[in-house]
Design an enzyme around this catalytic site. Sequence first.
Site, short mmCIF file in Angstrom:
data_model
loop_
_atom_site.label_atom_id
_atom_site.label_comp_id
_atom_site.label_asym_id
_atom_site.label_seq_id
_atom_site.Cartn_x
_atom_site.Cartn_y
_atom_site.Cartn_z
N ASP A 80 -22.09 -16.21 12.74
CA ASP A 80 -22.08 -15.85 11.32
C ASP A 80 -23.20 -16.62 10.65
O ASP A 80 -23.00 -17.42 9.73
CB ASP A 80 -20.72 -16.13 10.68
N TYR A 83 -24.75 -14.30 5.89
CA TYR A 83 -23.71 -13.58 5.14
C TYR A 83 -24.35 -12.72 4.06
O TYR A 83 -25.44 -13.02 3.61
CB TYR A 83 -22.76 -14.59 4.47
N HIS A 212 -18.62 -17.25 19.22
CA HIS A 212 -18.29 -17.29 17.79
C HIS A 212 -16.78 -17.32 17.56
O HIS A 212 -16.27 -18.11 16.76
CB HIS A 212 -18.88 -16.10 17.06
N HIS A 221 -7.80 -17.15 11.16
CA HIS A 221 -7.94 -16.10 12.17
C HIS A 221 -7.03 -16.33 13.36
O HIS A 221 -6.67 -15.38 14.06
CB HIS A 221 -9.40 -16.01 12.64
N HIS A 247 -16.09 -19.09 13.44
CA HIS A 247 -15.21 -18.01 12.97
C HIS A 247 -14.18 -18.51 11.97
O HIS A 247 -14.14 -18.04 10.84
CB HIS A 247 -14.55 -17.29 14.14
N ASP A 248 -13.29 -19.43 12.36
CA ASP A 248 -12.44 -20.08 11.37
C ASP A 248 -13.28 -21.12 10.64
O ASP A 248 -13.93 -21.96 11.28
CB ASP A 248 -11.23 -20.72 12.03
N HIS A 249 -13.24 -21.08 9.31
CA HIS A 249 -14.11 -21.94 8.49
C HIS A 249 -13.47 -23.32 8.33
O HIS A 249 -13.03 -23.71 7.24
CB HIS A 249 -14.37 -21.29 7.13
#
Length: 331
Positions: A80, A83, A212, A221, A247-249
């Site tokens: 990511d 964005y 990712h 997620h 992926h998980d922030h």
Amino acid sequence: MAIKNYLLIFIFVIVGTNFIVGGNAELQRFEHPAKADGSLSILVVGDWGRKGNYNQSQVAFQMGIIGEKMDLDFIISTGDNFYPKGLTDEHDTAFEDSFTKIYTAPSLQKQWYSVLGNHDYRGDALAQSSPLLKQRDSKWFCLKSYILSTDIAEFFFIDTTPFQDKYFTDPEDEVYDWRGILPRENYLMTLLKDLESALRESHAKWKIVVGHHTIRSAGIHGDTKELVKRLLPILQANNVDMYINGHDHCLEHVSSGDSPLQFLTSGGGSKAWRGNYSWSSDENDQTKFYYDGQGFMTLQIIQNEVEINFYDIVGNILHKWDTSKSLFSAI
């Protein structure tokens, strides 16, 4: 024109790294030397590309400070990268606005090794591997899947977005760039076969897989069931030491309950603070650390020891973990 394009691709492959030919696996293999003493210092950040917004610039500033102290060898991006929908093409100014103009510290002018995330697939997914981006900023390096060899560790970068069913069956209003992916099952089977072969043949002291998407996560997620089913058994069977993802922030460390495998999430490069924690993984696994906020991770690797640190946006060490192997251990 065909010859010119071929030469551009060949130049992209060899600039900044040494191309290695050999091995049975189809994954391209590259080399990055360790320091003279055999050690590696690595910074890991994910889910960052927001043109400096959502504290991306502040995270980058702290990365520069810690990177200077560490004497970085290279940086890993867990995807990511841009964005909200990747890059429109290889000329997109978001590349400079979210990357070149943000990570300006001298210590961060090292090679960046990147994978694609699901948001990157919502734009031109091929643009990030274009030779033109390498020309615009020499520290950029991104392919869908590849192997990075060092003197003491091998890093296996894996394209995880095509594994997730919902992007194909329920994409909602999003359009994904599946060029080079279809037929999907053939792509996934080939990737898994090549990865398994490369891991089996690897004699590296440390084997680290980067993707990712999560395998184990308490974030919003959660676990990616397709990776748990198809990728995790391969990692466990081939003595992989770490799986690193975004992926998980958040920042997160989960230890496998039935293997030495460590699940490490570094997805706090910009937008975070989702207020979510929902552990639903295998009850044998142990959550050692979870931080629903911004920051990054570092790896210090020597011949028989690895140290991991998670940093927040002001440079505090939130979690530290290390492990070691016998100096003469085969795995």
